[in-house]
Design an enzyme around this catalytic site. Structure first.
Site, PDB file in Angstrom:
ATOM      1  N   PRO A  90      44.024  35.204  39.743  1.00 27.57           N
ATOM      2  CA  PRO A  90      43.336  36.384  40.288  1.00 27.57           C
ATOM      3  C   PRO A  90      42.408  36.054  41.456  1.00 27.57           C
ATOM      4  O   PRO A  90      41.998  36.957  42.193  1.00 27.57           O
ATOM      5  CB  PRO A  90      42.553  36.945  39.091  1.00 27.57           C
ATOM      6  CG  PRO A  90      42.588  35.913  38.036  1.00 27.57           C
ATOM      7  CD  PRO A  90      43.717  34.978  38.328  1.00 27.57           C
ATOM      8  N   GLU A 117      41.663  29.542  29.775  1.00 27.19           N
ATOM      9  CA  GLU A 117      40.553  30.062  30.582  1.00 27.19           C
ATOM     10  C   GLU A 117      40.638  29.600  32.025  1.00 27.19           C
ATOM     11  O   GLU A 117      39.913  30.087  32.876  1.00 27.19           O
ATOM     12  CB  GLU A 117      39.212  29.600  29.999  1.00 27.19           C
ATOM     13  CG  GLU A 117      39.017  30.010  28.563  1.00 27.19           C
ATOM     14  CD  GLU A 117      39.077  31.525  28.380  1.00 27.19           C
ATOM     15  OE1 GLU A 117      38.281  32.199  29.036  1.00 27.19           O
ATOM     16  OE2 GLU A 117      39.899  31.998  27.590  1.00 27.19           O
ATOM     17  N   ARG A 155      64.595  41.632  45.486  1.00 27.65           N
ATOM     18  CA  ARG A 155      65.252  42.816  46.035  1.00 27.65           C
ATOM     19  C   ARG A 155      65.240  42.849  47.563  1.00 27.65           C
ATOM     20  O   ARG A 155      65.899  43.690  48.171  1.00 27.65           O
ATOM     21  CB  ARG A 155      64.706  44.101  45.411  1.00 27.65           C
ATOM     22  CG  ARG A 155      63.250  44.339  45.609  1.00 27.65           C
ATOM     23  CD  ARG A 155      62.759  45.456  44.712  1.00 27.65           C
ATOM     24  NE  ARG A 155      63.297  46.764  45.071  1.00 27.65           N
ATOM     25  CZ  ARG A 155      63.033  47.406  46.206  1.00 27.65           C
ATOM     26  NH1 ARG A 155      62.261  46.847  47.121  1.00 27.65           N
ATOM     27  NH2 ARG A 155      63.539  48.594  46.442  1.00 27.65           N
ATOM     28  N   ASP A 170      62.261  51.505  51.790  1.00 25.84           N
ATOM     29  CA  ASP A 170      61.296  51.537  50.697  1.00 25.84           C
ATOM     30  C   ASP A 170      59.993  52.158  51.091  1.00 25.84           C
ATOM     31  O   ASP A 170      59.505  51.979  52.196  1.00 25.84           O
ATOM     32  CB  ASP A 170      60.920  50.117  50.260  1.00 25.84           C
ATOM     33  CG  ASP A 170      61.971  49.516  49.398  1.00 25.84           C
ATOM     34  OD1 ASP A 170      62.853  50.259  48.976  1.00 25.84           O
ATOM     35  OD2 ASP A 170      61.893  48.312  49.166  1.00 25.84           O
TER      36      ASP A 170
HETATM   37  N1  ADE Z   1      46.472  35.479  36.218  1.00 21.35           N
HETATM   38  C1  ADE Z   1      45.679  36.307  35.504  1.00 21.35           C
HETATM   39  N2  ADE Z   1      45.473  37.455  36.165  1.00 21.35           N
HETATM   40  C2  ADE Z   1      46.161  37.367  37.336  1.00 21.35           C
HETATM   41  C3  ADE Z   1      46.344  38.243  38.450  1.00 21.35           C
HETATM   42  N3  ADE Z   1      45.771  39.429  38.517  1.00 21.35           N
HETATM   43  N4  ADE Z   1      47.126  37.810  39.456  1.00 21.35           N
HETATM   44  C4  ADE Z   1      47.685  36.587  39.408  1.00 21.35           C
HETATM   45  N5  ADE Z   1      47.557  35.738  38.407  1.00 21.35           N
HETATM   46  C5  ADE Z   1      46.790  36.109  37.366  1.00 21.35           C
END
Ligand code: ADE
Length: 249
Positions: A90, A117, A155, A170
């Protein structure tokens, strides 16, 4: 195109890769997906892949040895020279249709799914070449993001979509949201398909579709209009749509 996916949970991929368009693309040889269980590369009787964080605190951290061993076994001693290794995280760069197009141009991409974690920072520093996030929310692991990325990229590959226009029309890819679509019956419970679509007049149909795509984008995602490739005719249509909206009670 080839994907090498490093994960602690390879079985999670069975469903999404075992059906529909992705399954067909694999069978046709357009897509080559290799899954590796990081646990298979862990040493010892218990094949431990995680450990407590130095400095304390809750949660577990993915150990470096099994990840380095897996990646080097598959990509060789200089993994980055063979394929980019992208960590699902993330904290990464935001995945988008433009990033998908970048990846689709490459012959081979490796994806690393984080879990627990976090991962030992030396994996990020020394092994990973890029990090991608699929959005500002935290999942339990990188498996779902990896599936999202493979699906979106697949795709775009030549021949994967049956339609000869492929992904060109698209939503988002064209810079605008998609126009509304209808199929039979013409009248469903008194709700009719717009007459123009039944007219057989292709120029009018195209104009209606463009107008509706612009209308929808203006209403739902006006931010997209700033970077969309708009013609003078589009700008005129947008002005008309804005006027119509001003006229609404
Ligand atoms: N791992 C946990 N959450 C994630 C996300 N939003 N994007 C990519 N990898 C992740």
């Amino acid at each position: 195109m080839r994907f090498d996916i490093f994960t602690l949970f390879p079985a999670m991929f069975d469903g999404p890769f075992g059906d529909s368009i992705i399954k067909r693309a694999i069978a046709a040889g357009q897509l080559d997906i290799h899954l590796y269980n990081i646990r298979d590369y862990a040493e010892g009787r218990h094949r431990v892949t995680d450990d407590y964080p130095y400095g304390g605190g809750g949660g577990m951290v993915m150990k470096p040895e099994p990840v380095f061993a897996a990646v080097e076994a598959v990509l060789g001693p200089q993994p980055g020279a063979v394929a980019p290794l992208i960590l699902m995280d993330p904290q990464g760069r935001r995945f988008s249709q433009a990033v998908a197009a970048e990846l689709a141009a490459l012959p081979r991409v490796a994806l690393l799914c984080g879990h627990y974690e976090g991962i030992d920072e030396r994996i990020r520093d020394q092994l990973v070449t890029d990090e991608l996030s699929i959005g500002d929310y935290v999942l339990t692991g990188g498996e779902l993001p990896a599936m999202v990325i493979v699906d979106t990229v697949a795709r775009l590959l030549p021949g994967v979509l049956g339609n000869p226009m492929g992904a060109a029309n698209d939503s988002i890819a064209s810079g605008l949201l998609e126009f509304p679509q209808y199929t039979r019956p013409v009248d469903y419970r008194g709700w009719r398909v717009p007459d123009v679509l039944l007219s057989g007049h292709h120029a009018q149909v195209d104009r209606w579709r463009r107008r509706e795509a612009l209308r929808r984008t203006l209403a739902r995602r006006p931010d997209l209009l700033a970077s969309a490739a708009l013609t003078d005719a589009d700008r005129k249509l947008l002005a008309e749509i804005a006027d119509e909206r001003d006229g609404e009670p």
